[in-house]
Design an enzyme around this catalytic site. Sequence first.
Site, PDB file in Angstrom:
ATOM      1  N   GLN A 219      57.868  32.048  51.773  1.00 30.10           N
ATOM      2  CA  GLN A 219      58.385  31.120  52.794  1.00 30.10           C
ATOM      3  C   GLN A 219      59.882  30.920  52.680  1.00 30.10           C
ATOM      4  O   GLN A 219      60.485  30.290  53.548  1.00 30.10           O
ATOM      5  CB  GLN A 219      57.680  29.759  52.686  1.00 30.10           C
ATOM      6  CG  GLN A 219      56.187  29.793  52.936  1.00 30.10           C
ATOM      7  CD  GLN A 219      55.817  30.117  54.381  1.00 30.10           C
ATOM      8  OE1 GLN A 219      56.642  30.009  55.294  1.00 30.10           O
ATOM      9  NE2 GLN A 219      54.577  30.519  54.599  1.00 30.10           N
ATOM     10  N   CYS A 380      45.896  27.293  52.677  1.00 31.25           N
ATOM     11  CA  CYS A 380      45.742  28.019  51.397  1.00 31.25           C
ATOM     12  C   CYS A 380      46.489  27.288  50.281  1.00 31.25           C
ATOM     13  O   CYS A 380      47.102  27.917  49.406  1.00 31.25           O
ATOM     14  CB  CYS A 380      46.216  29.457  51.485  1.00 31.25           C
ATOM     15  SG  CYS A 380      45.353  30.410  52.721  1.00 31.25           S
TER      16      CYS A 380
HETATM   17  N1  C6P Z   1      51.084  31.748  53.839  1.00 33.11           N
HETATM   18  C1  C6P Z   1      50.729  30.354  55.773  1.00 33.11           C
HETATM   19  O1  C6P Z   1      50.309  30.138  56.907  1.00 33.11           O
HETATM   20  P1  C6P Z   1      50.742  37.176  52.275  1.00 33.11           P
HETATM   21  O2  C6P Z   1      49.438  36.815  52.902  1.00 33.11           O
HETATM   22  O3  C6P Z   1      50.564  38.007  51.036  1.00 33.11           O
HETATM   23  O4  C6P Z   1      51.723  37.760  53.221  1.00 33.11           O
HETATM   24  O5  C6P Z   1      51.418  35.796  51.833  1.00 33.11           O
HETATM   25  C2  C6P Z   1      50.731  34.916  50.990  1.00 33.11           C
HETATM   26  C3  C6P Z   1      51.550  33.700  50.762  1.00 33.11           C
HETATM   27  C4  C6P Z   1      52.077  33.477  49.515  1.00 33.11           C
HETATM   28  N2  C6P Z   1      52.870  32.427  49.260  1.00 33.11           N
HETATM   29  C5  C6P Z   1      53.215  31.548  50.200  1.00 33.11           C
HETATM   30  C6  C6P Z   1      54.134  30.414  49.873  1.00 33.11           C
HETATM   31  C7  C6P Z   1      52.693  31.703  51.493  1.00 33.11           C
HETATM   32  O6  C6P Z   1      53.025  30.827  52.430  1.00 33.11           O
HETATM   33  C8  C6P Z   1      51.825  32.786  51.784  1.00 33.11           C
HETATM   34  C9  C6P Z   1      51.201  32.941  53.115  1.00 33.11           C
HETATM   35  C10 C6P Z   1      50.579  31.741  55.194  1.00 33.11           C
HETATM   36  O7  C6P Z   1      51.292  29.477  55.117  1.00 33.11           O
HETATM   37  C11 C6P Z   1      49.179  32.250  55.319  1.00 33.11           C
HETATM   38  S1  C6P Z   1      48.047  31.363  54.308  1.00 33.11           S
END
Ligand code: C6P
Length: 423
Positions: A219, A380
């Site tokens: 993020q 999540c």
């Molecule tokens: N957060 C959200 O809507 P991936 O899926 O590997 O690209 O990213 C995972 C991930 C890891 N760390 C942080 C801080 C995140 O925000 C995310 C993904 C999305 O907040 C989907 S749950």
Amino acid sequence: MSETARKENFNQYAGNGILDVDAIRAQFPILQEKVHGNDLVYLDNGASSQKPLAVTEALSRYYASQHANVHRGVHELSDRATEAYENARKIAQKFVNARHAEEIIFVRGTTEGLNLVAESYGRDKLQPGDEILVSEMEHHSNIVPWQLIAERTGSVVKMIPMDDAGEILFDEYQQLVSEKTRIVAVTYVANSLGTVNPIREMTSLAHEVGAVTVIDAAQAAPHVALDVARLDCDFLALSGHKMYGPTGIGILYGKRELLSKMPPYQGGGEMIRQVTFEGSTYADIPHRFEAGTPNIADAVGFGAACEFMWETGIDTIARHEQSLLDYIHERANQMDDVRMYGTAKLKAGVFAFTLNGIHAHDIGTILDRQGVAIRVGHHCAMPVMRHFNIAATARASFAVYNTHAEIDRMFDALDDARELFGV
Ligand code: C6P
């Protein structure tokens, strides 16, 4: 809110005019879509951002004139693909300000990057009784990989607590760091709260006891200029799809002296030096960690996304998004029935809230009918929900193409929700 009040608000928060939002929006064709008959207001960028033409055109250019497998062929197209792929690695190196290109490993995204460190570095280094410190505001992908490796190595995962503003309790962190600490895994920007964490200070404390830091920059990458040299972190993972790039591609940065001593994460083609039935030897970094045919096209698209951010100006993006955040906070503060989650002094990109009398999921559905896309749920980050004793929040998250008028649209849609529920 009246039109005049709206204009006043807009002028107050519209920033210094450096960013031409209309010109930016013209680069994102999807923003012209109608949703349930309304103009789309896309405020779910924390989950995944939309893609500019520069990225989609780079992808189709790659497939139209450069594609073959990399590092293998003796033919021209293989050379072109290899050059495009390795050039993307150099762009990624510059994007995070790493010293060496081989410190960049292409992975599927943040989740895979964090699992790679847990599996390879963790499996190799962790002993029974060792401690892994993980903050309370982590996304599950920076918690579960550590729990999995802790189970297998006999090490222990400990939580660094936060306060009700969503800020890390630094004193408690200081108390937790000890000679048992081997790994500190922390997010740069929290996806459920928007908190920007003091990564440099946390890293420096971890280094005092010989621990390494693993930074989740999923993020942070869309909103903050990344600088691993300044942060001095040991590992940092991010996802391309949250920063205007394609899905299925991300990077893991690791310090060369650490990566070069780590065992492979997956076995297969590309990652070996010599294979016999007596045993195999492995390639140098970064290829040791890139088994199989890599995601060449999306790496190229990732490079185009970094260039899009540079051309727009990362500071300009950050300033614009900060003005959106200030505006949304200001408006929400005037509403007695809105509770905000995440009131840290330093925040980026995220506004999370609940509304008295209406469940977050109902808010999400009603807003969608008005064309406003937000995310609802636990994001999540179940430990964050537990901290606040709630099941879910509604979350608006920003990108450079969002406008103050779109925030007004979101609040108008919330008024509809209030009316519908009679609250
Ligand atoms: N957060 C959200 O809507 P991936 O899926 O590997 O690209 O990213 C995972 C991930 C890891 N760390 C942080 C801080 C995140 O925000 C995310 C993904 C999305 O907040 C989907 S749950």
